[in-house]
Design a protein around this motif. Structure first.
Motif, mmCIF file in Angstrom:
data_model
loop_
_atom_site.group_PDB
_atom_site.id
_atom_site.type_symbol
_atom_site.label_atom_id
_atom_site.label_comp_id
_atom_site.label_asym_id
_atom_site.label_seq_id
_atom_site.Cartn_x
_atom_site.Cartn_y
_atom_site.Cartn_z
ATOM 1 N N LEU A 257 0.834 -1.213 0.000
ATOM 2 C CA LEU A 257 0.000 0.000 0.000
ATOM 3 C C LEU A 257 0.864 1.256 0.000
ATOM 4 C CD1 LEU A 257 -2.791 -0.907 2.612
ATOM 5 C CD2 LEU A 257 -2.743 -1.361 0.176
ATOM 6 N N GLY A 258 0.599 2.151 -0.933
ATOM 7 C CA GLY A 258 1.369 3.391 -1.027
ATOM 8 C C GLY A 258 0.716 4.473 -0.185
ATOM 9 N N LEU A 259 1.125 4.545 1.075
ATOM 10 C CA LEU A 259 0.573 5.608 1.931
ATOM 11 C C LEU A 259 1.385 6.894 1.760
ATOM 12 C CD1 LEU A 259 -1.140 6.842 4.196
ATOM 13 C CD2 LEU A 259 0.437 5.791 5.840
ATOM 14 N N GLN A 260 2.695 6.799 1.932
ATOM 15 C CA GLN A 260 3.695 7.893 1.794
ATOM 16 C C GLN A 260 3.802 8.796 3.016
ATOM 17 O OE1 GLN A 260 5.077 6.590 -0.408
ATOM 18 N NE2 GLN A 260 3.726 6.006 -2.053
ATOM 19 N N SER A 261 2.683 9.127 3.685
ATOM 20 C CA SER A 261 2.749 9.950 4.893
ATOM 21 C C SER A 261 1.430 9.795 5.648
ATOM 22 C CB SER A 261 2.940 11.424 4.526
ATOM 23 O OG SER A 261 2.765 12.229 5.681
ATOM 24 N N ALA A 262 1.522 9.887 6.989
ATOM 25 C CA ALA A 262 0.293 9.844 7.782
ATOM 26 C C ALA A 262 -0.205 11.258 8.089
ATOM 27 C CB ALA A 262 0.536 9.068 9.076
ATOM 28 N N ASP A 263 0.425 12.238 7.457
ATOM 29 C CA ASP A 263 0.074 13.645 7.698
ATOM 30 C C ASP A 263 -0.645 14.185 6.459
ATOM 31 O OD1 ASP A 263 1.471 16.324 9.353
ATOM 32 O OD2 ASP A 263 0.579 16.588 7.361
ATOM 33 N N ASP A 264 -1.896 14.620 6.637
ATOM 34 C CA ASP A 264 -2.694 15.043 5.481
ATOM 35 C C ASP A 264 -2.089 16.232 4.741
ATOM 36 O OD1 ASP A 264 -4.464 12.990 5.743
ATOM 37 O OD2 ASP A 264 -5.994 14.155 6.791
ATOM 38 N N SER A 265 -1.392 17.123 5.470
ATOM 39 C CA SER A 265 -0.817 18.278 4.749
ATOM 40 C C SER A 265 0.343 17.810 3.860
ATOM 41 C CB SER A 265 -0.368 19.369 5.716
ATOM 42 O OG SER A 265 0.677 18.890 6.530
ATOM 43 N N LEU B 232 0.461 14.788 2.479
ATOM 44 C CA LEU B 232 -0.191 14.076 1.359
ATOM 45 C C LEU B 232 -0.661 15.072 0.301
ATOM 46 C CD1 LEU B 232 -2.234 11.382 3.339
ATOM 47 C CD2 LEU B 232 -0.211 11.002 1.922
ATOM 48 N N LYS B 233 -1.161 16.214 0.777
ATOM 49 C CA LYS B 233 -1.630 17.262 -0.145
ATOM 50 C C LYS B 233 -0.450 17.813 -0.947
ATOM 51 C CE LYS B 233 -4.984 20.892 -0.128
ATOM 52 N NZ LYS B 233 -5.549 21.981 0.590
ATOM 53 N N LEU B 234 0.650 18.067 -0.247
ATOM 54 C CA LEU B 234 1.851 18.595 -0.905
ATOM 55 C C LEU B 234 2.339 17.638 -2.011
ATOM 56 C CD1 LEU B 234 4.375 20.664 -0.574
ATOM 57 C CD2 LEU B 234 5.403 18.786 0.712
ATOM 58 N N LEU B 235 2.232 16.338 -1.732
ATOM 59 C CA LEU B 235 2.685 15.331 -2.700
ATOM 60 C C LEU B 235 1.715 15.147 -3.865
ATOM 61 C CD1 LEU B 235 3.902 12.612 -0.144
ATOM 62 C CD2 LEU B 235 5.352 13.951 -1.673
ATOM 63 N N GLY B 236 0.508 15.721 -3.707
ATOM 64 C CA GLY B 236 -0.499 15.568 -4.771
ATOM 65 C C GLY B 236 -1.179 14.211 -4.726
ATOM 66 N N ARG B 237 -1.162 13.573 -3.529
ATOM 67 C CA ARG B 237 -1.821 12.269 -3.408
ATOM 68 C C ARG B 237 -3.347 12.472 -3.414
ATOM 69 N NH1 ARG B 237 1.342 7.941 -4.214
ATOM 70 N NH2 ARG B 237 -0.116 6.754 -2.957
ATOM 71 N N ILE B 238 -4.085 11.434 -3.814
ATOM 72 C CA ILE B 238 -5.540 11.590 -3.953
ATOM 73 C C ILE B 238 -6.286 11.253 -2.665
ATOM 74 C CG2 ILE B 238 -5.559 11.133 -6.447
ATOM 75 C CD1 ILE B 238 -6.685 8.264 -5.633
ATOM 76 N N HIS B 239 -5.554 10.842 -1.602
ATOM 77 C CA HIS B 239 -6.193 10.286 -0.408
ATOM 78 C C HIS B 239 -5.734 10.990 0.861
ATOM 79 C CE1 HIS B 239 -2.355 8.365 0.625
ATOM 80 N NE2 HIS B 239 -2.215 8.251 -0.680
ATOM 81 N N THR B 240 -6.513 10.791 1.927
ATOM 82 C CA THR B 240 -6.124 11.246 3.273
ATOM 83 C C THR B 240 -5.652 10.033 4.069
ATOM 84 O OG1 THR B 240 -8.337 10.822 4.113
ATOM 85 C CG2 THR B 240 -7.907 13.039 3.236
ATOM 86 N N PHE B 241 -5.142 10.302 5.265
ATOM 87 C CA PHE B 241 -4.740 9.185 6.136
ATOM 88 C C PHE B 241 -5.966 8.356 6.530
ATOM 89 C CE2 PHE B 241 -3.478 7.562 10.467
ATOM 90 C CZ PHE B 241 -2.598 6.604 9.982
ATOM 91 N N GLU B 242 -7.103 9.024 6.728
ATOM 92 C CA GLU B 242 -8.349 8.309 7.069
ATOM 93 C C GLU B 242 -8.737 7.325 5.953
ATOM 94 O OE1 GLU B 242 -9.070 8.850 10.693
ATOM 95 O OE2 GLU B 242 -10.723 7.947 9.559
ATOM 96 N N MET C 151 7.322 7.867 2.538
ATOM 97 C CA MET C 151 8.405 8.688 1.986
ATOM 98 C C MET C 151 9.006 9.539 3.112
ATOM 99 S SD MET C 151 6.658 9.870 -1.573
ATOM 100 C CE MET C 151 8.100 10.654 -2.243
ATOM 101 N N GLN C 152 10.310 9.732 3.042
ATOM 102 C CA GLN C 152 10.999 10.529 4.059
ATOM 103 C C GLN C 152 11.723 11.698 3.398
ATOM 104 O OE1 GLN C 152 11.122 9.401 7.739
ATOM 105 N NE2 GLN C 152 9.267 8.737 6.686
ATOM 106 N N ALA C 153 12.122 12.676 4.235
ATOM 107 C CA ALA C 153 12.849 13.868 3.758
ATOM 108 C C ALA C 153 12.020 14.676 2.768
ATOM 109 C CB ALA C 153 14.196 13.474 3.143
ATOM 110 N N LEU C 154 10.731 14.792 3.078
ATOM 111 C CA LEU C 154 9.868 15.620 2.225
ATOM 112 C C LEU C 154 10.187 17.095 2.467
ATOM 113 C CD1 LEU C 154 6.495 13.730 2.835
ATOM 114 C CD2 LEU C 154 8.058 13.505 0.906
ATOM 115 N N PRO C 155 9.945 17.962 1.504
ATOM 116 C CA PRO C 155 10.235 19.386 1.706
ATOM 117 C C PRO C 155 9.520 19.909 2.956
ATOM 118 C CG PRO C 155 9.629 18.962 -0.575
ATOM 119 C CD PRO C 155 9.398 17.687 0.171
#
Ligand code: SF4
Length: 188
Positions: A123-131, A133-143, A165-169
């Motif tokens: 599963l590609g979550l990438q971050s548990a922080d919605d802000s 996820l938004k920065l990355l342009g992901r289509i989903h929230t942590f929920e 993902m780590q070391a995000l801006p």
């Protein structure tokens, strides 16, 4: 007898993420159908080659990645695995993984994958922080992720990996660790 690993690429995603360099993107239903037809031709081609090879091969792993394989419909996923099994005779001992992105899974798709012998989800979550996820342009929230992760568990998937993902801006160590902690609670 020797081992063989199969990788199948599904290049479709609901939307292109801001950072993505993979061969992937949105596509209409017609493009998806044409791609699958071509893919099944490739399966036939390689299955014939394997039949005529001198050494018998055992399929040890199958990885369906992308893109977002889980953006295919339940019917398309069903056909994909039916063709994979009938072309290559994948045994129960093989590790069979499908890459899924939150926001694209449903109870129906999960049960199709389970019945098709898929025994590992990535599963590609990438971050548990919605802000983030938004920065990355992901289509989903942590929920959204949590809901689908729990649905996967209920469907009987006991081998699930989750990408972070780590070391995000702008990411602080605290934020990065918070994502890891939230995930560890789920015991992926
Ligand atoms: S979901 Fe994955 S493959 Fe698709 S656009 Fe985002 S990063 Fe790229």
């Amino acid at each position: 007898m020797s081992d063989l690993e199969i990788y199948v690429h599904i290049p479709f995603c609901v939307r292109k993420c801001a950072y993505c360099d993979f061969l992937s993107g949105p596509a209409d239903e017609d493009a998806k159908a044409r791609y699958l037809t071509g893919l099944f031709d490739e399966f036939r081609f390689y299955a014939e080659k394997l039949k005529s090879a001198e050494t018998r091969k055992t399929i040890t792993t199958v990885f369906v990645g992308g893109g977002t394989p889980s953006s295919l419909s339940a019917g398309q996923l069903d056909s994909l695995f039916e063709k994979l099994h009938s072309s290559f005779g994948i045994g129960k001992e093989a590790e069979v993984t499908v890459e899924c992105n939150p926001g694209t899974l449903s109870a129906e798709k999960l049960s199709v994958l389970k019945n098709a012998g898929v025994n590992r989800l990535s599963l590609g979550l990438q971050s548990a922080d919605d802000s983030e996820l938004k920065l990355l342009g992901r289509i989903h929230t942590f929920e959204d992720f949590l809901r689908e992760y729990e649905a996967a568990r209920r469907t009987g998937f006991d081998n699930i990996n989750v990408d972070l993902m780590q070391a995000l801006p702008g990411q602080t160590v605290e934020k990065a660790l918070n994502s890891v902690k939230k995930l560890l609670e789920l015991q992926p």
